[in-house]
Write an enzyme that holds these catalytic residues in place. Structure first.
Site, PDB file in Angstrom:
ATOM      1  N   ALA A 238      40.341  36.931  38.618  1.00 34.19           N
ATOM      2  CA  ALA A 238      38.962  36.921  39.117  1.00 34.19           C
ATOM      3  C   ALA A 238      37.946  36.833  37.972  1.00 34.19           C
ATOM      4  O   ALA A 238      38.292  36.802  36.786  1.00 34.19           O
ATOM      5  CB  ALA A 238      38.720  38.168  39.965  1.00 34.19           C
ATOM      6  N   HIS A 239      36.675  36.830  38.352  1.00 35.52           N
ATOM      7  CA  HIS A 239      35.574  36.639  37.406  1.00 35.52           C
ATOM      8  C   HIS A 239      35.520  37.751  36.361  1.00 35.52           C
ATOM      9  O   HIS A 239      35.778  38.913  36.643  1.00 35.52           O
ATOM     10  CB  HIS A 239      34.230  36.569  38.144  1.00 35.52           C
ATOM     11  CG  HIS A 239      33.899  37.827  38.890  1.00 35.52           C
ATOM     12  ND1 HIS A 239      33.233  38.880  38.327  1.00 35.52           N
ATOM     13  CD2 HIS A 239      34.152  38.191  40.167  1.00 35.52           C
ATOM     14  CE1 HIS A 239      33.079  39.839  39.211  1.00 35.52           C
ATOM     15  NE2 HIS A 239      33.630  39.456  40.342  1.00 35.52           N
ATOM     16  N   ASN A 240      35.223  37.346  35.126  1.00 30.48           N
ATOM     17  CA  ASN A 240      34.996  38.253  33.997  1.00 30.48           C
ATOM     18  C   ASN A 240      36.231  39.065  33.600  1.00 30.48           C
ATOM     19  O   ASN A 240      36.122  40.057  32.869  1.00 30.48           O
ATOM     20  CB  ASN A 240      33.832  39.213  34.286  1.00 30.48           C
ATOM     21  CG  ASN A 240      32.504  38.496  34.374  1.00 30.48           C
ATOM     22  OD1 ASN A 240      32.074  38.104  35.465  1.00 30.48           O
ATOM     23  ND2 ASN A 240      31.862  38.294  33.244  1.00 30.48           N
ATOM     24  N   VAL A 241      37.393  38.667  34.051  1.00 31.00           N
ATOM     25  CA  VAL A 241      38.630  39.316  33.607  1.00 31.00           C
ATOM     26  C   VAL A 241      38.917  38.887  32.171  1.00 31.00           C
ATOM     27  O   VAL A 241      38.642  37.752  31.768  1.00 31.00           O
ATOM     28  CB  VAL A 241      39.808  38.946  34.535  1.00 31.00           C
ATOM     29  CG1 VAL A 241      41.157  39.319  33.915  1.00 31.00           C
ATOM     30  CG2 VAL A 241      39.642  39.629  35.888  1.00 31.00           C
ATOM     31  N   SER A 258      36.436  41.814  36.308  1.00 28.98           N
ATOM     32  CA  SER A 258      36.032  42.623  35.150  1.00 28.98           C
ATOM     33  C   SER A 258      37.120  43.568  34.637  1.00 28.98           C
ATOM     34  O   SER A 258      36.836  44.470  33.850  1.00 28.98           O
ATOM     35  CB  SER A 258      34.768  43.429  35.464  1.00 28.98           C
ATOM     36  OG  SER A 258      33.709  42.559  35.805  1.00 28.98           O
TER      37      SER A 258
END
Length: 348
Positions: A238-241, A258
């Protein structure tokens, strides 16, 4: 493949015995399926006692067997030798289109390095940079402002959205989507309001991404896959991982927004990581682990929530005894109740 034993010995850095090296072999086989035109790699010591009866053109071993007449190639590491030969065969069998196919759509200000190949029906956006020796097989979408490094191979039906950076020596298998929108909403008045994701995805050198993997771009900043990481099929990031160096993510792993995964960590199949979690370095999570809290470095965990692996094994073994224990408990409860009745009668 049709290689002489001399050439194979050169590829695997081995020493020839019982042969002049001119014998030609056509394929690689297991000991069980060996024939006189195939070479066989002996990984397992269980075959040593019966090695004379392996019906191969030649065997690859780590120690010379003086009492075996079969041609032998002796190496320091049989598994590594096996990988080297397979890599040679694999590269020879790759038949990519050479050059830029006439059906390719190129955007404005595209910069192509030396020996770049782009196969049929690829679409390349504006301001894209593709470095030397990279191959886009066919039917691939590359969005605007994407940068792709050297010696990259991207297989059919991959989508790489805008503002993605891909390093050198990366492999991306069919059906994967890199840089798709993250899944983010705020709730107002009973409605889900979409959060635009305007960030990037950065994939460093020597990463391999399996088939049908999805890696979402960041809300702001970058989703980051560090060098040497290998991602199996059907993984979602997912986003910002942030994925550390040399991480292994096995099939159907899902990592929520994240979260950070430390270097050299292994997440086994169907492991899930909730958002804003920190998993340390050198961690191993067993299959179907649900990581809902931070995990320290060098831990081996399993279960939901994750607990030490050995403890979870004991719980799993004990859980199989529960049906029998419930029956025994029921019988014991009945006996206690009978004893209580007798005791009450005695006390009266």
């Amino acid at each position: 493949m049709n290689l002489t034993l001399k050439k194979i010995a050169e590829i695997v850095s081995g020493q020839l015995y019982n042969t002049d090296g001119e014998l030609i072999v056509s394929d690689v086989s297991t000991p069980e399926d060996a024939t006189k035109d195939k070479i066989c790699f002996i990984f397992d010591k269980k075959y040593y006692n019966n090695i004379k009866n392996i019906n191969a053109a030649a065997i690859v071993v780590e120690n010379f067997f003086a009492d075996v007449d079969t041609p032998q190639i002796v190496v320091s590491d049989v598994q590594l030798a096996f990988v080297r030969l397979l890599n040679k065969i694999f590269l020879e069998r790759q038949n990519f289109y050479k050059g830029i196919h006439q059906t390719v759509v190129l955007g404005k200000d595209v910069v192509l390095g030396n020996n770049v190949s782009i196969g049929p029906y690829c679409v390349i956006g504006d301001n894209v940079e593709i470095a030397d020796n990279t191959v886009l097989v066919c039917q691939i979408f590359i969005g605007d402002n994407v940068k792709i490094g050297k010696n990259v191979v991207i297989y059919p039906n991959v989508t790489i959205r805008e503002n993605v950076t891909i390093g050198n020596n990366v492999i991306i298998h069919s059906g994967s989507v890199i840089g798709s929108d993250g899944f983010g909403y705020i709730q107002r008045n009973g409605k889900h309001i979409k959060i635009p994701h305007i960030g990037k995805v950065v994939i460093e050198d020597d990463v391999e991404i399996g088939a049908n993997v999805t890696i979402d771009r960041a809300t702001i900043g970058s989703t980051l896959i560090k060098k040497g990481t290998k991602i199996d099929n059907l993984v979602h990031i997912a986003h910002n991982v942030e994925i550390g160096e040399n991480v292994l993510l096995i099939a159907q792993v899902g990592i929520a927004g994240s979260s950070k995964i430390g270097d050299n960590t292994i997440l086994a199949g169907q492991t899930g990581v909730t958002d804003h979690i920190k998993v340390g370095k050198n961690v191993i999570a067993g299959p179907r682990t649900g990581i809902v809290q931070d995990v320290e470095d060098n831990k081996i965990v399993w279960g939901t929530p994750p607990i030490p692996f050995e403890e979870q094994k004991k719980i799993s073994v004990a859980s199989k005894r529960l049906p029998r224990l419930l029956i025994e408990f029921s019988k014991l409860k009945s006996k206690v109740e009978q004893l209580e009745k007798l005791l009450l009668k005695f006390l009266k």
